[in-house]
Motif scaffolding. Structure first.
Motif, PDB file in Angstrom:
ATOM      1  N   ALA A  42     -22.494 -83.887 -23.910  1.00 53.94           N
ATOM      2  CA  ALA A  42     -21.169 -83.959 -23.247  1.00 53.94           C
ATOM      3  C   ALA A  42     -21.173 -83.054 -21.791  1.00 53.94           C
ATOM      4  CB  ALA A  42     -20.226 -83.256 -24.182  1.00 53.94           C
ATOM      5  N   TRP A  44     -18.190 -81.764 -19.006  1.00 61.86           N
ATOM      6  CA  TRP A  44     -16.783 -81.925 -18.704  1.00 61.86           C
ATOM      7  C   TRP A  44     -16.866 -80.609 -17.816  1.00 61.86           C
ATOM      8  CZ3 TRP A  44     -19.301 -79.422 -22.916  1.00 61.86           C
ATOM      9  CH2 TRP A  44     -19.081 -78.249 -23.135  1.00 61.86           C
ATOM     10  N   ASN A  55     -13.174 -84.876 -19.387  1.00 60.75           N
ATOM     11  CA  ASN A  55     -14.396 -85.248 -19.873  1.00 60.75           C
ATOM     12  C   ASN A  55     -14.943 -85.949 -18.634  1.00 60.75           C
ATOM     13  OD1 ASN A  55     -14.962 -84.742 -22.710  1.00 60.75           O
ATOM     14  ND2 ASN A  55     -13.058 -85.839 -22.973  1.00 60.75           N
ATOM     15  N   VAL A  58     -19.733 -88.268 -22.264  1.00 63.63           N
ATOM     16  CA  VAL A  58     -20.243 -88.050 -23.458  1.00 63.63           C
ATOM     17  C   VAL A  58     -21.035 -89.053 -24.004  1.00 63.63           C
ATOM     18  CG1 VAL A  58     -19.091 -87.935 -25.727  1.00 63.63           C
ATOM     19  CG2 VAL A  58     -17.576 -87.286 -24.025  1.00 63.63           C
ATOM     20  N   TRP A  80     -18.019 -77.948 -26.650  1.00 64.77           N
ATOM     21  CA  TRP A  80     -17.059 -79.261 -26.363  1.00 64.77           C
ATOM     22  C   TRP A  80     -16.101 -79.779 -27.351  1.00 64.77           C
ATOM     23  CZ3 TRP A  80     -17.243 -84.331 -28.696  1.00 64.77           C
ATOM     24  CH2 TRP A  80     -16.486 -85.212 -28.050  1.00 64.77           C
ATOM     25  N   GLY A  85     -13.287 -81.975 -27.253  1.00 69.78           N
ATOM     26  CA  GLY A  85     -13.616 -83.203 -28.162  1.00 69.78           C
ATOM     27  C   GLY A  85     -12.593 -83.677 -29.372  1.00 69.78           C
ATOM     28  N   THR A  88     -10.025 -85.844 -28.296  1.00 74.14           N
ATOM     29  CA  THR A  88     -10.338 -87.141 -27.513  1.00 74.14           C
ATOM     30  C   THR A  88     -10.586 -88.250 -28.442  1.00 74.14           C
ATOM     31  OG1 THR A  88     -11.375 -85.627 -25.986  1.00 74.14           O
ATOM     32  CG2 THR A  88     -12.173 -87.951 -25.960  1.00 74.14           C
TER      33      THR A  88
END
Length: 171
Positions: A42, A44, A55, A58, A80, A85, A88
């Protein structure tokens, strides 16, 4: 006549101004282990206060359906997952992608597009986290100042799951 047109409309003759770029390079090292799995990764953007802003990428096993373990290992990217995360909805169009093999991988973002277009001047971090099933986990943080100055660059080197990681900013 051409001189007068050029003075009034320089971009019509010289061409449009090019957008700036945020270039991220991530190296996945070759590991000599008995059971190798490509890392989930990931990338970000965080503010100076540590709040996740967006983000950028990923990478996970997008081919597996929910329930078969495709997103199961995303939680192993602990920072993350805790920062952005778990909130998300995956897959993210243009951001989610398959895991990558050993080697250097490049990501490129326009400074005129989200999330960079809306950034206020200040200090930020681009964070890269990798985790492998039956493997380790590693996080690297690369500080950046916004707006970008000519040739701004940040570099870091991982010790296990990540190799060289760099961020280049072009105004």
């Amino acid at each position: 006549m051409r001189r007068a047109v050029t003075a009034l409309f320089p971009t019509l003759i010289a061409g449009p101004a090019l957008a700036g770029e945020v270039a991220v390079s991530v190296e996945i090292p070759r590991l000599h282990v008995s059971e190798y799995h490509r890392p989930y990764l990931a990338v970000w953007l965080e503010g100076a206060d540590g709040a996740a802003l967006a983000n950028l990428a990923v990478w996970y096993d997008v081919r597996k359906k929910e329930g078969e373990g495709g997103a199961k290992w995303l939680k192993d990217m602990r920072q993350w997952w805790r920062r952005i995360g778990r909130e998300t909805d995956l897959p993210l169009d243009g951001i989610s992608g398959a895991t990558k093999p050993v080697g250097a991988h490049a990501l490129s973002f326009s400074t005129d597009a989200a999330p960079f277009a809306a950034l206020k001047p200040g200090h930020y971090e681009i964070v890269v986290e990798a985790a492998r099933e039956v493997g380790g986990r590693e996080v690297l943080r690369l500080p950046v100042s916004w707006p970008p100055q000519a040739g701004a660059r940040a570099e870091a080197r991982g010790t296990s799951e990540l190799g060289a990681v760099s961020v280049g900013l072009k105004p």
